[in-house]
Enzyme design. Sequence first.
Site, PDB file in Angstrom:
ATOM      1  N   GLY A 171       0.774  -1.229   0.000  1.00 22.40           N
ATOM      2  CA  GLY A 171       0.000   0.000   0.000  1.00 22.40           C
ATOM      3  C   GLY A 171       0.805   1.279   0.000  1.00 22.40           C
ATOM      4  CB  THR A 202       0.688  -7.226 -14.792  1.00 21.18           C
ATOM      5  OG1 THR A 202       1.114  -6.589 -15.995  1.00 21.18           O
ATOM      6  CG2 THR A 202       1.425  -8.549 -14.680  1.00 21.18           C
ATOM      7  CG  ASP A 203      -1.220  -5.507 -19.608  1.00 24.10           C
ATOM      8  OD1 ASP A 203      -0.135  -5.495 -18.985  1.00 24.10           O
ATOM      9  OD2 ASP A 203      -1.580  -4.570 -20.348  1.00 24.10           O
ATOM     10  CD  GLU A 204       4.628  -6.076 -18.153  1.00 27.15           C
ATOM     11  OE1 GLU A 204       5.668  -6.732 -18.330  1.00 27.15           O
ATOM     12  OE2 GLU A 204       4.619  -4.951 -17.627  1.00 27.15           O
ATOM     13  CE1 TYR A 236       5.509  -7.618 -12.150  1.00 30.28           C
ATOM     14  CE2 TYR A 236       5.266  -6.964 -14.449  1.00 30.28           C
ATOM     15  CZ  TYR A 236       4.772  -7.011 -13.154  1.00 30.28           C
ATOM     16  OH  TYR A 236       3.558  -6.457 -12.869  1.00 30.28           O
ATOM     17  CE  LYS A 263       1.580  -9.612 -10.129  1.00 35.74           C
ATOM     18  NZ  LYS A 263       1.163  -9.344  -8.721  1.00 35.74           N
TER      19      LYS A 263
END
Length: 362
Positions: free
Chosen positions: A8, A133-135, A162, A166
Amino acid sequence: MRVMVTGGAGFIGSALVRHLVLDGGHDVLTVDALTYAGNLESLNPVHDHPRHRFVCADIRDAAAMRAAIGTFRPDRIMHLAAESHVDRSITGADAFITTNIVGTFTLLEAARAYWHGLAPERRAAFRLVHVSTDEVYGSLEGGPGSGGAFQETTPYDPSSPYAASKAAADHLARAWHRTYGLPVIVTNCSNNYGPYHFPEKLIPLTILNALEGKPLPIYGKGENVRDWLYVDDHARALDLIATRGRAGATYNIGGGNERRNIDVVRQICAVLDQLRPAAHAYADLIRFVTDRPGHDARYAIDATLLETELGWRAQENFDSGIMRTVRWYLDNRAWWAPLRDAYAGERLGLYAPERTMRQASA
């Protein structure tokens, strides 16, 4: 509503915390390990707020996660803590593996133990939102708007360490729902931008380098395409998903603003020419540099499910969002100047195979 937000003090996480406390009126526990990308200054708007508290803890620390959850007793957990900078993952993948995969596992286990102990009505209402993520989907072909976009059913095909870490974390989150019944929701977002963004990413780096008269580096020919999402729109989407989303579902979150990197940089330069004129055009500072290894060509998000099922719409288009972003950096030197002392914009993610092989054989 009592909401625990991991990560956060980061870019997206702090936007979510500010939204939950100031706009939503929720009680929020921010949990962050305060690595280089975590910044307590990003939480200044809620620093002394009675509905906000902060704990410095690492999601890989099982005892710390059990203590934070058990003491705060959240109705929701929003999991954003992650190593997230692709360039850093190329030359230092170990932190991405331990934080994004092992840390997610540790949090899921702590959340599962807590959830099992809740009264039936609280168990039914509890949600854990895992932010990704879209990655993880890999790369699309073509230029902006050339057709095709990532959907929730798109097969995973990550390119970078990365993205792979994810993807693994996403699979863990879904498995904990399917196997143990933990009410997990997974979200996959497009590239975020906006205030409080750590200045090694394209948009803040371009703004700050331009203000300091430094070169504006663009990978390759600048033709890589990203779908840009204003960070406050993302925060609103996450809050909505946690409130009304289906347990076990996946929701893609995108801004619908596809742009080539070169066009993003040129637009920032044009805004700066307007707001902070210099002796030269800022676009004169543009320099093309060696491309990133494994650089995905194009990302585009289809957010139809989120829009039709939950009624979410982005409030910012790219023109309005980039203007707000540039103005924020112009007005908030006190936030970013200390970060520039620690990270002055040097190139990250350069990969030298021959050096790596020599180190491995030493």
